[in-house]
Scaffold this active site. Structure first.
Site, PDB file in Angstrom:
ATOM      1  N   CYS A  85       0.841  -1.199   0.000  1.00  0.00           N
ATOM      2  CA  CYS A  85       0.000   0.000   0.000  1.00  0.00           C
ATOM      3  C   CYS A  85       0.878   1.251   0.000  1.00  0.00           C
ATOM      4  O   CYS A  85       1.538   1.544  -0.982  1.00  0.00           O
ATOM      5  CB  CYS A  85      -0.964  -0.053   1.188  1.00  0.00           C
ATOM      6  N   HIS A 202      -3.718  -5.482   1.032  1.00  0.00           N
ATOM      7  CA  HIS A 202      -3.047  -5.705   2.319  1.00  0.00           C
ATOM      8  C   HIS A 202      -3.001  -7.185   2.679  1.00  0.00           C
ATOM      9  O   HIS A 202      -3.871  -7.659   3.415  1.00  0.00           O
ATOM     10  CB  HIS A 202      -3.792  -4.967   3.431  1.00  0.00           C
ATOM     11  N   GLU A 204      -1.218  -8.537   4.851  1.00  0.00           N
ATOM     12  CA  GLU A 204      -1.027  -8.703   6.305  1.00  0.00           C
ATOM     13  C   GLU A 204      -2.350  -8.639   7.053  1.00  0.00           C
ATOM     14  O   GLU A 204      -2.422  -9.011   8.222  1.00  0.00           O
ATOM     15  CB  GLU A 204      -0.031  -7.657   6.830  1.00  0.00           C
TER      16      GLU A 204
END
Ligand SMILES: Nc1ncnc2c1ncn2[C@@H]1O[C@H](COP(=O)(O)OP(=O)(O)O)[C@@H](O)[C@H]1O
Ligand SMILES: [Mg+2]
Lengths: 231, 83, 733, 83
Positions: A85, A202, A204
């Protein structure tokens, strides 16, 4: 086999990235942006967030942070570098990846789940996926419209540098699967050498079932496997 | 001496500018005959410099540093001495 | 004497009787600066002059409560040494003047309240009220306020996990923007706004400029035309600096460098320092020359009234001064001693080596309070008592559901919450749109908290006391249906002018409603905010008690969301199938009427229904539950079909008005779905609780089908979904 | 005739400009002697108008519409005929 997670002033997904790295059993350490060496780190993650408030342009001011010289050195040495990002934005601003990320065509920050197609699994970040695999990953950004000059874009495609593309999750949703107007539906690319990855979604945020999807796990597992081979 | 510098940073002509389009839509909706509206950034700053030429050189360097050549162009718009 | 003072009184707007009180407490005439200190500290916003006697009535005690009202935020324990701090705060008037920055600074402000308790903010919620959704003004405010909230919350990296949006014509001139923040702390690291004797007092964060001068006083005045001239300099939020200040402050607490923490909110230096001194039973001397300044030539008055954002007050532990300064230097932030504590309880301001003001702290802190006579607005009474028995039955009941789902108050909020980062922090287990409350897990434990803010302005307008009770009932119900036990709440009281009989009546009734519901539901109030004077010459907002509830899930694995996800499961309703049409969304949408009494509320039944659904979830018998709120049973069922696009067939055997059955509203009703294997056990428990219930039908197919005694209604889920998904998108694309 | 108009919209002097502050910090870190950096928006557009005076009037009106009077000021910066 430690992974450095860089904290720029205004980064806010740094802890999340470290959490995900540890989740797959990697060692992660948060490194403040004024650091001038990254000795002992096998890989680097530039996390999401709003480095320098995203003032001027997303990622634009972070490229001047002292640590970026070291990130560049590691990238040139061939160590894996992931920009997620805002980290992707920093990598393009710093010239470590081609192109740029412009304001979403809808002109606002968008946080939702999108469909993503894995274009290749021969990178240190995608070995755990099948090529063509469809993933469900969250996005959360206001400036994610991938742009590059036509020649650059052509070169990217020729050298198969596009790793992730926005894709329809179901045939019914096919109309507006590209959330930001990225050219060629590009969501993530690698550099020519293949060791620097930038992606807007994302991963994560998608490593635990409790949070809705584990489709991001592959990125971290792949990285772990790649680092183990080196070691 | 103190100089006042203005740097304009704008999107390259061919690049889609959704913000410009949105503004254009609003203006046309209000009846204005505005076309090809483009939205960019303007930076104003004070510069300490021995000469105007040097101030200009500095401002240009900063503009180059701050603009992203992939999609932006810059102009060092004005430069005047400050009282 | 009179002549020299009158201009000052006029300038500050302080009423003569309060002036006399000031002189009495000071033992002398105040100077201009001192008078302004009183003006801001005795404003409604800072002093709760009209609400304090009422707020005292709210139940504040509970086994989980670590800190009740009075500090920067309330704190409740959630086990394993953890606690959560939370509070709601209004930013209505600044948002009406400048929607983007008004909303953004509202979010920034509440975040710093949470930090001041020593907590790391982990979730934001917001509650928004707008006028007629068709008007350009509403759309302008909506776009600006939503983007202001997004701007601050997203950038500082705190997930916005929930909220609500409601449209009502009475908010046309006066939108409401209330922001709630929840923070996590170790119980033993709780910080308070305290300083001990002989300690330096530090200022940390952004420099002081001429931002929002007069803001706190402004917030307590009606928005009138001639306010234009008095309009304060707009406060601009800087989430980037806010993030640095947040990390710096939390690190200082973690390293045990500070004994006291206080944010600089409304009325900036004035209220933060004088209140800290007062709470500590000490005085503080402030040296204005040491205050970091953004602009040259700021006067003492400007410095004292500035509402520049992103500033904190820190009191270092002895010997930790240098470490504190070094820590903030690393973040590139100012952190300087601007004053020190004094043994005598005065707030002393020094500039250029001279004392420019000196006021007893108690005089500033304890403003006079007022208890007034309230009187119900006869127009409201007439509306409530309107006879609705002659209401015609709609010819085409099939048309009603898509129309209701498309109504501004019921349609999808995705266009709003998609603009907020609701996942940063990777703790949001139940995201907006998936459940009635958000669930945020606590890393390193098996626990989670559930969060929801709620208020029904239509109920509150027509019956303020009952409406407030409904607000707490619904907010706690929303938390219970995801499986969490409500621990405590924070309340944002937004009302009209308390100096009018109607305004005071509404405020007082609202508080009394909360008191009663609080007691019966066993949920204490630990923090809150009051925003009064939300009225002008031609309008008065409905009394709006925004209730933000925090609940606890002991076992994160046992939770529920609202979407039907398994075909074949049985659908069970806790409560009666029919609802009432008074004050309903149906009545407003279909008949254009806002009238009748809101549904009655049995708080014992409410508490039992909530306990029951929590138990069913905790047993692992159901993973899908949703409360029946505005729009009634049919709307609630449709909402359960949307998340996974799965339909349902339901039979409603009751006789009576079909519209009341389908769209009527009543509290204490909860829908859940359960597999055949657990159906008997589940309804057996409901019987054990003595609750009425009905097994309505089954999940499955792509249609929502409702079978009534003489009527079969069926819609494709995708068609209903389209009607529901589009309206807000048109304003927030 | 076609005119090219440039409208600058900037924050009023007393208003905090977080963006300008951040840019200034970075520029100073790089060794530039820039001070009081302020970041604003620039709008470029084409205008159809019978005369320059009329084009200027229109551009000014648009600037007024687009700027937020609570916190911004505008200048109609340049106006030149288009080829
Ligand atoms: N202003 C807002 N900010 C964030 N989330 C919101 C907002 N408004 C609504 N939501 C979310 O949208 C969903 C539906 O909201 P709403 O219709 O108000 O729920 P309810 O009917 O249960 O009160 C919930 O998940 C809620 O938290
Ligand atoms: Mg609800």
């Amino acid at each position: 086999m430690k992974v450095a997670v860089i904290q720029f002033p205004g980064s806010n997904c740094d802890q999340d990235a470290a959490w995900a790295l540890k989740w797959v059993g990697l060692e992660a350490e948060l490194i403040w942006h004024t650091a001038t060496h990254l000795e002992g780190f096998a890989a680097v993650v530039l996390p999401g967030g709003f480095s320098y408030g995203d003032y001027l342009r997303a990622g634009a001011l972070a490229k001047f942070s002292p640590v970026m010289a070291e990130v560049r050195r590691l990238a040139e040495r061939g160590n894996p570098v992931i920009g997620i990002c805002n980290g992707f934005q920093v990598l393009t601003e710093a010239g470590l990846l081609p192109g740029a990320l412009l304001a979403n065509t809808n002109l606002h920050f968008t946080c939702k789940e999108v469909g993503l197609r894995v274009e290749r699994n021969d990178t240190p970040f995608t070995q755990a996926y099948r090529p063509g695999e469809l993933l469900r990953l969250p996005i959360a950004h206001g400036e994610g419209r991938y742009y590059a000059d036509p020649e650059v874009l052509e070169g990217l495609e020729e050298r198969r540098q596009v790793v992730f593309r926005y894709a329809a999750l179901t045939p019914a949703a096919s109309a507006d699967y590209n959330p930001n107007g990225s050219l060629n539906d590009i969501a993530g690319i690698v550099n020519a050498r293949g060791n620097v990855l930038g992606l807007m979604p994302h991963p994560e945020r998608a490593v635990e079932a409790a949070l809705g999807t584990t489709d991001g796990l592959g990125v971290f597992e792949s990285l772990k496997a790649a680092l183990e081979v080196v070691a | 001496m103190k100089y006042q510098a203005t740097i304009l940073i704008e999107l390259k002509p061919g690049i889609l500018d959704p913000q410009g389009r949105a503004v254009e839509g609003v203006l046309q909706g209000l009846g204005y005959r505005a076309q090809n509206v483009r939205v960019g950034r303007v930076l104003e700053m004070e510069l300490e410099s021995p000469s105007e030429a040097e101030a200009h050189r500095q401002a240009t360097e900063m503009a180059k540093t701050l603009a992203n050549p992939v999609m932006e162009v810059y102009t060092v718009e004005a430069l005047k001495e400050r009282a | 004497m009179e002549e020299t003072l009158n201009p000052l009184l006029q300038e500050t707007g302080i009423p003569p009787q309060e002036y006399a009180e000031i002189v009495r407490r000071m033992g002398r005439e105040p100077n201009r600066l001192e008078l302004y200190l009183f003006k801001v500290m005795w404003s409604e916003h800072c002093a709760y002059k009209n609400s304090r006697p009422l707020l005292k009535l709210l139940p504040k005690e509970g086994p989980a409560v670590l800190q009740g009202p009075g500090e920067n935020a309330g704190v409740v324990e959630i086990g394993e040494g953890w606690a959560v701090a939370f509070k709601i705060e209004s930013h209505n008037h600044p948002s009406a003047v400048e929607p983007v920055q008004g909303a953004a600074t509202g979010v920034g402000g509440i975040i710093r309240d949470i930090m001041a308790m020593g907590a790391r903010p982990i979730a934001l919620l917001n509650s928004l009220r707008f006028g007629d959704p068709q008007t350009p003004r509403t759309q302008y405010l909506e776009r600006g306020i939503v983007s202001g909230i997004a701007h601050y919350g997203n950038a500082i990296g705190i997930p916005t996990v929930g909220g609500e949006v409601y449209f009502h014509p009475d908010y046309q001139e006066n939108p409401l923007v209330n922001a709630m923040c929840v923070g996590l702390l170790r119980s033993d690291e709780l910080k308070r706004s305290l300083a001990s004797l002989g300690r330096p007092v530090y200022y940390a964060g952004a420099k002081t400029g001429r931002d929002g001068i007069g803001g706190a006083a402004f917030a307590s005045e009606e928005l009138t035309e001639d306010n234009e001239a008095k309009r304060p300099n707009v406060q601009v939020g800087d989430p980037f600096l806010g993030k640095l200040l947040l990390e710096g402050t939390l690190e200082a607490i973690r390293q045990d460098l500070v004994e006291g923490v206080q944010d600089m909110g409304a009325a900036g230096l004035t209220s933060s320092l004088s209140e800290m001194a007062h709470k500590s039973g000490l005085g503080i001397e402030l040296d204005l020359d040491r205050v970091p300044q953004r602009e040259a030539g700021m006067t003492p008055l400007e410095l004292m009234l500035s509402e520049s954002q992103e500033r904190m007050v820190l009191v270092p532990r002895p010997g930790k001064e240098a470490a504190l300064e070094a820590l903030f230097a690393r973040y590139g932030l100012d952190c300087v001693a601007v004053g020190h504590t004094l043994p005598q309880a005065v707030f002393r301001i020094v500039a250029g080596g001279q004392t420019v003001a000196e006021v007893p702290t108690q005089a500033l802190a304890e403003a006079p309070t007022y208890v007034r006579e309230g009187q119900e607005d006869p127009q409201v009474q007439a509306l409530r008592q309107r006879d609705l028995s002659g209401l015609p039955l709609p010819g085409d009941l099939h048309r009603v559901l898509p129309r209701l789902l498309a109504s501004p108050n019921l349609c999808s909020r995705a266009p709003v919450f998609e603009r907020y980062d609701h996942q940063v922090g990777t703790n949001t287990v139940l995201v907006p749109g998936k459940g009635d409350a958000a669930i945020v897990r606590i890393k390193g434990t098996g626990r989670a908290i559930a969060l929801k803010v709620d208020a029904n302005p239509r109920y509150s307008k027509l019956a303020p006391r009952l409406g407030a009770m409904h607000a707490l009932a619904e907010a706690t119900r929303n938390v219970s249906v995801v499986g969490a036990r409500p621990l405590a709440y924070t309340d944002g009281l937004n009302c009209g002018n308390p100096e009018t009989p109607e305004g005071y009546f509404e405020l007082s009734e609202t508080v009394h409603g909360l008191v009663e519901a609080s007691r019966e539901l066993g949920v204490p109030c630990v923090s809150g905010n009051v925003s009064l004077y939300n009225e002008g010459p031609s309008y008065r907002i409905p009394p709006t008690a925004m209730v933000g509830v925090v609940g606890l899930l002991d076992n994160l694995e046992r939770r529920a969301q609202m979407g039907f996800s398994k075909a074949g499961e049985f659908i069970v309703l806790i409560g009666e199938s029919w609802g009432e049409l008074g004050a309903s969304e149906y009545l407003w949408v279909m008949e254009g009427q806002e009238a009748g009494a809101p549904p009655s509320l049995d708080l014992k039944r409410e508490a039992t229904a909530q306990a029951a659904i929590r138990e069913l979830i905790a047993q692992g018998w159901t993973q899908t539950a949703h409360d029946v709120a505005e729009g009634g049973l049919a709307v609630a069922l449709a909402e359960m079909c949307f998340p996974y696009g799965l339909g349902a067939t339901v039979e409603l055997r009751d006789l009576g008005r079909a519209d009341a059955l389908l769209y009527g509203e009543a509290p204490s009703r909860i829908l859940f779905s359960v597999s055949q294997a657990h159906l008997q056990a589940a309804v057996g428990r409901l019987e054990g609780f003595g609750l009425p219930y009905r097994i309505l039908g089954q999940v499955g197919g792509e249609e929502l089908t409702l079978l009534l005694p003489k009527l079969r209604l069926s819609w494709s889920v995708s068609e209903l979904r389209r009607a529901w998904a589009t309206p807000l998108r048109e304003v927030l694309p």
